[in-house]
Design a protein around this motif. Sequence first.
Motif, PDB file in Angstrom:
ATOM      1  N   LEU A  22     -11.183  -7.045  -0.468  1.00  8.87           N
ATOM      2  CA  LEU A  22      -9.776  -7.553   0.153  1.00  8.87           C
ATOM      3  C   LEU A  22      -8.951  -6.441  -0.330  1.00  8.87           C
ATOM      4  O   LEU A  22      -7.981  -5.913   0.406  1.00  8.87           O
ATOM      5  CB  LEU A  22      -9.583  -8.990  -0.530  1.00  8.87           C
ATOM      6  N   LEU A  23      -8.796  -5.810  -1.539  1.00  8.29           N
ATOM      7  CA  LEU A  23      -7.960  -4.951  -2.100  1.00  8.29           C
ATOM      8  C   LEU A  23      -8.232  -3.617  -1.111  1.00  8.29           C
ATOM      9  O   LEU A  23      -7.380  -3.056  -1.121  1.00  8.29           O
ATOM     10  CB  LEU A  23      -8.381  -4.597  -3.529  1.00  8.29           C
ATOM     11  N   LEU A  24      -9.459  -3.175  -0.987  1.00  6.41           N
ATOM     12  CA  LEU A  24      -9.620  -2.050  -0.211  1.00  6.41           C
ATOM     13  C   LEU A  24      -9.234  -2.364   1.302  1.00  6.41           C
ATOM     14  O   LEU A  24      -8.629  -1.318   1.707  1.00  6.41           O
ATOM     15  CB  LEU A  24     -10.988  -1.781  -0.264  1.00  6.41           C
ATOM     16  N   LEU A  25      -9.518  -3.530   1.714  1.00  6.12           N
ATOM     17  CA  LEU A  25      -8.946  -3.647   3.155  1.00  6.12           C
ATOM     18  C   LEU A  25      -7.244  -3.749   3.183  1.00  6.12           C
ATOM     19  O   LEU A  25      -6.771  -3.131   4.134  1.00  6.12           O
ATOM     20  CB  LEU A  25      -9.270  -5.098   3.540  1.00  6.12           C
ATOM     21  N   LEU A  26      -6.716  -4.169   2.191  1.00  6.45           N
ATOM     22  CA  LEU A  26      -5.215  -4.227   2.091  1.00  6.45           C
ATOM     23  C   LEU A  26      -4.681  -2.917   1.794  1.00  6.45           C
ATOM     24  O   LEU A  26      -3.459  -2.571   2.080  1.00  6.45           O
ATOM     25  CB  LEU A  26      -4.535  -5.141   1.161  1.00  6.45           C
ATOM     26  N   THR A  27      -5.438  -1.725   1.451  1.00  2.64           N
ATOM     27  CA  THR A  27      -5.000  -0.577   0.736  1.00  2.64           C
ATOM     28  C   THR A  27      -5.342   0.390   1.760  1.00  2.64           C
ATOM     29  O   THR A  27      -4.584   1.279   2.206  1.00  2.64           O
ATOM     30  CB  THR A  27      -5.544  -0.291  -0.613  1.00  2.64           C
ATOM     31  N   LEU A  28      -6.767   0.709   2.034  1.00  2.00           N
ATOM     32  CA  LEU A  28      -7.070   1.746   2.916  1.00  2.00           C
ATOM     33  C   LEU A  28      -6.934   1.692   4.375  1.00  2.00           C
ATOM     34  O   LEU A  28      -6.648   2.511   4.844  1.00  2.00           O
ATOM     35  CB  LEU A  28      -8.612   1.857   2.608  1.00  2.00           C
ATOM     36  N   TYR A  29      -6.963   0.324   4.821  1.00  2.00           N
ATOM     37  CA  TYR A  29      -6.703   0.136   6.300  1.00  2.00           C
ATOM     38  C   TYR A  29      -5.441   0.286   6.672  1.00  2.00           C
ATOM     39  O   TYR A  29      -5.062   1.175   7.840  1.00  2.00           O
ATOM     40  CB  TYR A  29      -7.115  -1.293   6.550  1.00  2.00           C
ATOM     41  N   PRO A  30      -4.279  -0.155   5.878  1.00  2.32           N
ATOM     42  CA  PRO A  30      -2.954   0.572   6.416  1.00  2.32           C
ATOM     43  C   PRO A  30      -2.703   1.939   6.436  1.00  2.32           C
ATOM     44  O   PRO A  30      -2.086   2.444   7.001  1.00  2.32           O
ATOM     45  CB  PRO A  30      -1.842  -0.325   5.270  1.00  2.32           C
ATOM     46  N   LEU A  31      -3.332   2.519   5.072  1.00  2.83           N
ATOM     47  CA  LEU A  31      -3.197   3.979   5.075  1.00  2.83           C
ATOM     48  C   LEU A  31      -3.681   4.695   6.157  1.00  2.83           C
ATOM     49  O   LEU A  31      -3.433   5.665   6.741  1.00  2.83           O
ATOM     50  CB  LEU A  31      -3.731   4.363   3.570  1.00  2.83           C
ATOM     51  N   TYR A  32      -4.903   4.054   6.542  1.00  2.00           N
ATOM     52  CA  TYR A  32      -5.792   4.838   7.782  1.00  2.00           C
ATOM     53  C   TYR A  32      -4.781   4.705   8.854  1.00  2.00           C
ATOM     54  O   TYR A  32      -4.661   5.693   9.747  1.00  2.00           O
ATOM     55  CB  TYR A  32      -6.946   4.264   8.187  1.00  2.00           C
ATOM     56  N   LEU A  33      -4.161   3.471   9.225  1.00  2.00           N
ATOM     57  CA  LEU A  33      -3.430   3.340  10.311  1.00  2.00           C
ATOM     58  C   LEU A  33      -2.053   4.430  10.268  1.00  2.00           C
ATOM     59  O   LEU A  33      -1.838   5.027  11.479  1.00  2.00           O
ATOM     60  CB  LEU A  33      -2.915   1.788  10.380  1.00  2.00           C
ATOM     61  N   VAL A  34      -1.459   4.482   9.162  1.00  2.00           N
ATOM     62  CA  VAL A  34      -0.504   5.359   9.083  1.00  2.00           C
ATOM     63  C   VAL A  34      -0.661   6.758   9.398  1.00  2.00           C
ATOM     64  O   VAL A  34       0.017   7.526  10.075  1.00  2.00           O
ATOM     65  CB  VAL A  34       0.328   5.162   7.579  1.00  2.00           C
ATOM     66  N   LEU A  35      -1.768   7.213   8.795  1.00  2.00           N
ATOM     67  CA  LEU A  35      -2.325   8.579   9.045  1.00  2.00           C
ATOM     68  C   LEU A  35      -2.580   8.551  10.546  1.00  2.00           C
ATOM     69  O   LEU A  35      -2.240   9.934  11.220  1.00  2.00           O
ATOM     70  CB  LEU A  35      -3.787   8.746   8.318  1.00  2.00           C
ATOM     71  N   GLU A  36      -3.346   7.754  11.040  1.00  2.00           N
ATOM     72  CA  GLU A  36      -3.567   7.918  12.663  1.00  2.00           C
ATOM     73  C   GLU A  36      -2.329   8.114  13.339  1.00  2.00           C
ATOM     74  O   GLU A  36      -1.987   8.752  14.322  1.00  2.00           O
ATOM     75  CB  GLU A  36      -4.365   6.722  13.168  1.00  2.00           C
TER      76      GLU A  36
END
Length: 294
Positions: A22-36
């Motif tokens: 859950l922590l990885l999902l809430l951290t890495l996924y938004p970061l990936y979206l912003v980068l994209e």
Amino acid sequence: MKGQSWMTSLIRLSFVAPEMALLLLLTLYPLYLVLEMSFFDFSNYTKPIFTGISNYLNILQDEVFWIALKNTLVFTVCSVTLVIIVGMTFAVLLNQDINVKIRGFFRSIIMFPWLLSSAVVGSIWVLIFSPFGLFNWFLQNLGILNEGIPWLSDSRFALLGLVVANVWRGFPFAMLMILAAFQTVPEDTLEAAEVDGANRFIRFFYIVIPQIKGMLLTVILLELIWTFRTFDLVYIMTGGGPVHKTEILSTYVYFNAFQSLDFGHASATSIFMLVAMLLISIFYLRTIVSKEDE
């Protein structure tokens, strides 16, 4: 034994795996979206257009970005410097040999600003710095001013007002951590230095400070990160005005994303902020490690 050890490790991992996922999902996924999003142009509301690094090039050509970057650096450096100075001053005062109840009472009072939300802190200081606020009343009673000044609307003083409010909010944490570090300094070392003729000044700067340098560097790093990404306090007190005089990177991102609806531009600025904070953190962590190895 090896089988039991492997099974025990697997059982322990099963307890923390959901939280880690859950922590990885809430951290890495938004970061990936912003980068994209930083590689797309969202001016066409029906379909984003891939533009490569054009958003990054555009922010470098935006005059407001450079104003926001300069304001962010000034705000961060001044705030962190004053937070450490004020926090250490109060830590020294509360570390004196005084009545335990009195010391506990003052600790509680001084910690009060840190317990308040940024919205409350911002609202308090907006009232204090208003033309009819407490600060103008105080200066008028001293005969320094004839009439009230709208401090947060004056381009000469608005950023200074933000620094004052941020220091008031942030110094209790620095005081608490430095005070805890003071209490780890061995008393016999200080007593031996006093017997050898070292005065308070020498004992403080040549014995106490080297003993607490690890905690001091940690507090500085945390304050740098927190201050660099400050948003709510600035938004409530000045909204980035007047005329971008208090515009910082976080408010620059907000206005580009939610007023101009330029999500690509805002995302590119967010990635710039992330990289800047990573570089600062790496530099500070390497500094701490190198000093511990000396």
